[in-house]
Design a protein around this motif. Structure first.
Motif, PDB file in Angstrom:
ATOM      1  N   GLU A  56       0.835  -1.206   0.000  1.00  0.00           N
ATOM      2  CA  GLU A  56       0.000   0.000   0.000  1.00  0.00           C
ATOM      3  C   GLU A  56       0.871   1.257   0.000  1.00  0.00           C
ATOM      4  N   LYS A  57       1.919   1.227   0.800  1.00  0.00           N
ATOM      5  CA  LYS A  57       2.828   2.378   0.877  1.00  0.00           C
ATOM      6  C   LYS A  57       3.528   2.628  -0.448  1.00  0.00           C
ATOM      7  N   LEU A  58       3.862   1.563  -1.154  1.00  0.00           N
ATOM      8  CA  LEU A  58       4.593   1.659  -2.420  1.00  0.00           C
ATOM      9  C   LEU A  58       3.667   1.814  -3.629  1.00  0.00           C
ATOM     10  N   PHE A  59       2.347   1.729  -3.375  1.00  0.00           N
ATOM     11  CA  PHE A  59       1.351   1.833  -4.446  1.00  0.00           C
ATOM     12  C   PHE A  59       1.534   0.738  -5.507  1.00  0.00           C
ATOM     13  N   ILE A  60       1.815  -0.477  -5.036  1.00  0.00           N
ATOM     14  CA  ILE A  60       1.891  -1.628  -5.952  1.00  0.00           C
ATOM     15  C   ILE A  60       1.071  -2.760  -5.337  1.00  0.00           C
ATOM     16  N   ALA A  61       0.775  -3.766  -6.141  1.00  0.00           N
ATOM     17  CA  ALA A  61       0.020  -4.922  -5.640  1.00  0.00           C
ATOM     18  C   ALA A  61       0.935  -5.819  -4.801  1.00  0.00           C
ATOM     19  N   GLN A  62       0.320  -6.576  -3.883  1.00  0.00           N
ATOM     20  CA  GLN A  62       1.134  -7.389  -2.987  1.00  0.00           C
ATOM     21  C   GLN A  62       1.854  -8.548  -3.692  1.00  0.00           C
ATOM     22  N   PRO A  63       1.201  -9.259  -4.619  1.00  0.00           N
ATOM     23  CA  PRO A  63       1.907 -10.399  -5.256  1.00  0.00           C
ATOM     24  C   PRO A  63       3.205 -10.000  -5.956  1.00  0.00           C
ATOM     25  N   PRO A  64       3.226  -8.916  -6.758  1.00  0.00           N
ATOM     26  CA  PRO A  64       4.497  -8.526  -7.379  1.00  0.00           C
ATOM     27  C   PRO A  64       5.559  -8.151  -6.351  1.00  0.00           C
ATOM     28  N   LEU A  65       5.133  -7.540  -5.241  1.00  0.00           N
ATOM     29  CA  LEU A  65       6.085  -7.172  -4.186  1.00  0.00           C
ATOM     30  C   LEU A  65       6.694  -8.434  -3.573  1.00  0.00           C
ATOM     31  N   SER A  66       5.865  -9.413  -3.309  1.00  0.00           N
ATOM     32  CA  SER A  66       6.370 -10.675  -2.732  1.00  0.00           C
ATOM     33  C   SER A  66       7.368 -11.336  -3.675  1.00  0.00           C
ATOM     34  N   ARG A  67       7.051 -11.326  -4.980  1.00  0.00           N
ATOM     35  CA  ARG A  67       7.963 -11.929  -5.957  1.00  0.00           C
ATOM     36  C   ARG A  67       9.294 -11.199  -5.992  1.00  0.00           C
ATOM     37  N   GLN A  68       9.266  -9.861  -5.886  1.00  0.00           N
ATOM     38  CA  GLN A  68      10.504  -9.088  -5.914  1.00  0.00           C
ATOM     39  C   GLN A  68      11.382  -9.435  -4.714  1.00  0.00           C
ATOM     40  N   ILE A  69      10.774  -9.627  -3.554  1.00  0.00           N
ATOM     41  CA  ILE A  69      11.543  -9.976  -2.355  1.00  0.00           C
ATOM     42  C   ILE A  69      12.103 -11.394  -2.498  1.00  0.00           C
ATOM     43  N   GLN A  70      11.306 -12.296  -3.071  1.00  0.00           N
ATOM     44  CA  GLN A  70      11.787 -13.668  -3.306  1.00  0.00           C
ATOM     45  C   GLN A  70      12.964 -13.678  -4.284  1.00  0.00           C
ATOM     46  N   ASN A  71      12.860 -12.868  -5.317  1.00  0.00           N
ATOM     47  CA  ASN A  71      13.961 -12.766  -6.283  1.00  0.00           C
ATOM     48  C   ASN A  71      15.216 -12.207  -5.629  1.00  0.00           C
ATOM     49  N   LEU A  72      15.027 -11.234  -4.734  1.00  0.00           N
ATOM     50  CA  LEU A  72      16.169 -10.643  -4.027  1.00  0.00           C
ATOM     51  C   LEU A  72      16.843 -11.699  -3.154  1.00  0.00           C
ATOM     52  N   GLU A  73      16.036 -12.477  -2.434  1.00  0.00           N
ATOM     53  CA  GLU A  73      16.597 -13.545  -1.590  1.00  0.00           C
ATOM     54  C   GLU A  73      17.328 -14.577  -2.455  1.00  0.00           C
ATOM     55  N   ALA A  74      16.752 -14.879  -3.608  1.00  0.00           N
ATOM     56  CA  ALA A  74      17.387 -15.852  -4.505  1.00  0.00           C
ATOM     57  C   ALA A  74      18.717 -15.324  -5.014  1.00  0.00           C
ATOM     58  N   GLU A  75      18.758 -14.044  -5.328  1.00  0.00           N
ATOM     59  CA  GLU A  75      20.000 -13.442  -5.828  1.00  0.00           C
ATOM     60  C   GLU A  75      21.072 -13.439  -4.759  1.00  0.00           C
ATOM     61  N   LEU A  76      20.677 -13.169  -3.496  1.00  0.00           N
ATOM     62  CA  LEU A  76      21.633 -13.117  -2.395  1.00  0.00           C
ATOM     63  C   LEU A  76      21.973 -14.525  -1.883  1.00  0.00           C
ATOM     64  N   GLY A  77      21.067 -15.458  -2.125  1.00  0.00           N
ATOM     65  CA  GLY A  77      21.290 -16.828  -1.653  1.00  0.00           C
ATOM     66  C   GLY A  77      21.065 -16.976  -0.174  1.00  0.00           C
ATOM     67  N   ILE A  78      20.247 -16.101   0.422  1.00  0.00           N
ATOM     68  CA  ILE A  78      19.962 -16.153   1.859  1.00  0.00           C
ATOM     69  C   ILE A  78      18.493 -15.843   2.090  1.00  0.00           C
ATOM     70  N   GLN A  79      18.036 -16.163   3.295  1.00  0.00           N
ATOM     71  CA  GLN A  79      16.671 -15.822   3.692  1.00  0.00           C
ATOM     72  C   GLN A  79      16.714 -14.515   4.464  1.00  0.00           C
ATOM     73  N   LEU A  80      15.903 -13.545   4.055  1.00  0.00           N
ATOM     74  CA  LEU A  80      15.917 -12.220   4.685  1.00  0.00           C
ATOM     75  C   LEU A  80      14.872 -12.072   5.781  1.00  0.00           C
ATOM     76  N   PHE A  81      13.793 -12.851   5.701  1.00  0.00           N
ATOM     77  CA  PHE A  81      12.716 -12.773   6.703  1.00  0.00           C
ATOM     78  C   PHE A  81      12.478 -14.135   7.336  1.00  0.00           C
ATOM     79  N   GLU A  82      12.094 -14.101   8.602  1.00  0.00           N
ATOM     80  CA  GLU A  82      11.720 -15.320   9.307  1.00  0.00           C
ATOM     81  C   GLU A  82      10.322 -15.712   8.859  1.00  0.00           C
ATOM     82  N   ARG A  83      10.196 -16.869   8.272  1.00  0.00           N
ATOM     83  CA  ARG A  83       8.916 -17.308   7.752  1.00  0.00           C
ATOM     84  C   ARG A  83       7.923 -17.584   8.884  1.00  0.00           C
TER      85      ARG A  83
END
Length: 304
Positions: free
Chosen positions: A23-50
């Motif tokens: 909501e703050k970024l004015f984007i839909a939640q699914p694309p935001l989740s995918r971007q964070i997943q891609n970032l974690e994949a690029e770094l090879g680490i988990q950024l958030f506690e599931r």
């Protein structure tokens, strides 16, 4: 990795929620989740506690967050500094005839500086003829003068017509006419005009006023500049015709009275290159008329 990925990540951390961050970024939640997943994949680490509620970062995620905030801050600072440097390097050069500084030009330039703090302003004294040449050659961006000189390469705007006055020694009999005098009253006087350099000039403009009134003064002396002319008047050597704004020049025994002829005005023109209507020039026009409004001076802005 792009800066937008860092912004997405920082927003999720600070909002502790993908929904609120989206909501703050004015984007839909699914694309935001995918971007964070891609970032974690690029770094090879988990950024958030599931499964954590509210959402929490891992130790690596907290480390990444602190540096992401710093990188984003640095990026904004670089952007801001670059814009400031770019604005400082912009320059506007103004040509002007010297007598205008005794009037409102100094106030106009000062206001312009206040409203355009990142604009470099250069002032160059030159005759109206020199201004036309300098405009065409690109050495100045705008000129302020008093002469009606036409040239197809430039655009001349009449800002206003300044009343003329007569400077007299304190002992001169004409001072008895406190309301003012006419050209016919001074035609037999010793009249100092200025300047003595390139023609046409303010001096030739004043001589034309006499001629248009069918008057032929026989005792005209043309001197180098206005200060010299008024110095001679203060010494009792004669009189001088000056723009109303010249009253700010105060010398011992020097007095001013109005010149009452209807034609006794000196036009003030602002001259720019044809088709030059950039933001800096428009802002300068605005400053001119702001000062005129403050000084309760009449003008016709339809001339622009």
């Amino acid at each position: 990795m792009e800066l937008r990925h860092l912004r997405y990540f920082v927003a999720v951390v600070e909002e502790q929620s993908f929904t609120k961050a989206a909501e703050k970024l004015f984007i839909a939640q699914p694309p935001l989740s995918r971007q964070i997943q891609n970032l974690e994949a690029e770094l090879g680490i988990q950024l958030f506690e599931r499964g954590s509620r509210p959402l929490k970062t891992t130790e690596a995620g907290q480390f990444f967050y602190l540096h992401a905030v710093k990188l984003l801050s640095n990026a904004e600072e670089i952007k801001s500094m670059t814009k400031r440097i770019g604005m400082v390097e912009r320059t506007i050069t103004m040509g002007f005839v010297g007598s205008l500084l005794y009037g409102l030009l100094s106030k106009i330039v000062y206001l312009y500086r206040q409203q355009q703090p990142h604009l470099k302003i250069e002032l160059v004294e030159m005759t109206t003829m020199q201004q036309i040449k300098a405009l065409k050659e690109g050495r100045i961006d705008v000129g302020f003068g008093r002469l009606r000189i036409s040239d197809p390469a430039v655009r001349r705007v009449l800002l206003r017509e300044e009343p003329l006055m007569v400077a007299l020694h304190a002992s001169h009999p004409l001072l008895a006419n406190k309301e003012g005098v006419y050209l016919s009253d001074i035609v037999d006087e010793s009249v100092f005009l200025y300047p003595s350099h390139t023609q046409p000039s303010f001096a030739t403009q004043m001589q034309s006023l006499f001629s248009e009134s069918n008057l032929d003064p026989q005792n005209i002396r043309i001197v180098r500049e206005i200060q010299l002319a008024l110095g001679f008047v203060a010494a009792g050597e004669g009189i001088c015709i000056v723009p109303e704004s010249a009253r700010s020049i105060q010398l011992a025994h020097l007095n001013y009275i109005p010149l009452l002829d209807e034609c006794a005005v000196s036009p003030i023109f602002m001259t720019i290159r044809n088709m030059d209507e950039g933001d800096d020039i428009r802002s300068l026009f605005d400053c001119v008329y702001q000062v005129y409004d403050l000084e309760a001076i009449k003008y016709d802005r339809t001339m622009i």
